[in-house]
Structures are given as C-alpha cells and as structure tokens.
Motif scaffolding. Structure first.
Motif, PDB file in Angstrom:
ATOM      1  N   ILE A  50       1.166  -1.571  -0.408  1.00 33.69           N
ATOM      2  CA  ILE A  50       0.182  -0.510   0.316  1.00 33.69           C
ATOM      3  C   ILE A  50       1.207   1.625   0.242  1.00 33.69           C
ATOM      4  CG2 ILE A  50      -1.627   1.256   0.881  1.00 33.69           C
ATOM      5  CD1 ILE A  50      -2.830  -0.788   2.449  1.00 33.69           C
ATOM      6  N   LEU A  51       0.670   1.925  -0.895  1.00 35.73           N
ATOM      7  CA  LEU A  51       1.199   3.697  -1.230  1.00 35.73           C
ATOM      8  C   LEU A  51       0.679   4.083  -0.057  1.00 35.73           C
ATOM      9  CD1 LEU A  51       3.247   5.431  -2.642  1.00 35.73           C
ATOM     10  CD2 LEU A  51       1.059   6.673  -3.598  1.00 35.73           C
ATOM     11  N   LEU A  52       1.786   4.707   1.183  1.00 41.92           N
ATOM     12  CA  LEU A  52       1.470   5.856   2.241  1.00 41.92           C
ATOM     13  C   LEU A  52       1.384   7.183   2.067  1.00 41.92           C
ATOM     14  CD1 LEU A  52       2.788   4.072   4.977  1.00 41.92           C
ATOM     15  CD2 LEU A  52       0.771   3.793   4.469  1.00 41.92           C
ATOM     16  N   LYS A  53       1.552   8.415   2.697  1.00 42.98           N
ATOM     17  CA  LYS A  53       2.071   9.552   2.536  1.00 42.98           C
ATOM     18  C   LYS A  53       2.909  10.528   2.625  1.00 42.98           C
ATOM     19  CE  LYS A  53      -3.100  10.803   2.977  1.00 42.98           C
ATOM     20  NZ  LYS A  53      -4.048  12.056   4.584  1.00 42.98           N
ATOM     21  N   ASP A  54       3.299  10.400   2.420  1.00 48.52           N
ATOM     22  CA  ASP A  54       5.170  10.882   2.434  1.00 48.52           C
ATOM     23  C   ASP A  54       4.922  11.566   4.193  1.00 48.52           C
ATOM     24  OD1 ASP A  54       6.122   9.901   0.166  1.00 48.52           O
ATOM     25  OD2 ASP A  54       5.836  12.320  -1.020  1.00 48.52           O
ATOM     26  N   ASP A  55       4.260  12.031   4.539  1.00 46.63           N
ATOM     27  CA  ASP A  55       3.788  12.315   5.925  1.00 46.63           C
ATOM     28  C   ASP A  55       4.464  11.710   7.040  1.00 46.63           C
ATOM     29  OD1 ASP A  55       3.274  14.700   5.030  1.00 46.63           O
ATOM     30  OD2 ASP A  55       1.380  14.774   6.037  1.00 46.63           O
TER      31      ASP A  55
END
Length: 145
Positions: free
Chosen positions: A48-53
């Motif tokens: 799963i791609l996550l937000k860079d935050d």
C-alpha cells in the motif's frame, strides 16, 4: 416427579427444555465446510502506498535508516482475503494498521501482483522478504512482519 415435591430430579428433567439448552447446542456448532477455503493458494502479499507524512514518525525512520527520500513510503502485508477488500478493511479501521488507516492512499499492484497467490506459509515468508527487498531498494517500509 420426585418424591420431594413438584421439582423434577436431574434424571426426570428434560434437559432440552432448560434455558441453557441453546448454549449447549452452540458449543457443538462447527465451522461450515462451505466457509473453509480448500484452495491452498489463496493467500496474497500486498503493498500500500502511504502519504510521505508517515516518514515524520521516528519509529518509521528507525526502521528505515537507509531510506531514499525520493522513493515512496509503503506498507507491506499479507492476507487470505481479496487484497482490495483487505485495503478497505484497513481504511475502515477493521483489523487495521494505524499507518494505513491514517496515511494509506492506494494499493501498488505493480510491486506484488506477480507474486500472488500462494500458500499461507509462503505468504508469511514472502511478506517479510518483500518488505526487506523494498527497504534495500530505498523504499520507506512499514509492516512486513
């Protein structure tokens, strides 16, 4: 009836009329065979791609000391249900990882689709290996137990 009044003895009492009978019958229930997946190759790994935050968390940075800030942050997992359903469960808070619930954007099938499906034991091992391979390639990785 017993000789001690109107109360039946244990031998005379019909246990099926007892209020606890439903509890006893529930104890005997078994999982229906139709609900058990007989296909040994029904487990999947997923990314799963996550937000860079998510990379602002010290715990995430500790797991990824050699991360490449130009590569995405991802979560690696495994499941015995369809991957898109598992992603929805994460987002809806059902058996979810906090990083996916808070930072999850989308599935990244280009990183895992070629590996699936597989038996449970292989999926357990592949989850860990995929996480390590992505980490070695510079991805910021969570999950992958």
């Amino acid at each position: 009836m017993s000789s001690r009044g109107n109360h039946p003895t244990l031998v005379e009492k019909d246990w099926r009329s007892d209020a606890t009978a439903p509890l006893l019958s529930c104890e005997l229930k078994r999982k229906k065979p139709s609900l058990q997946n007989k296909d040994p190759f029904h487990h999947n790994v997923y990314v799963i791609l996550l937000k860079d935050d998510v990379a602002k968390h010290r715990s995430i940075l500790r797991l990824n000391p050699k991360r490449d800030p130009l590569k995405p942050c991802v979560y690696v997992g495994m499941t015995g249900i369809p991957v898109d359903q598992r992603f929805e469960n994460h987002k809806n808070g059902y058996k979810s990882a906090w990083v996916v619930r808070k930072y999850g954007l989308r599935l990244m099938p280009e990183l895992y689709e070629h590996l699936n499906p597989m038996p449970f034991e292989a999926a357990v091992q592949m989850e860990s290996e995929l996480a390590e391979d992505l980490r070695a390639a510079g991805y910021t990785v969570t999950g992958g137990h």
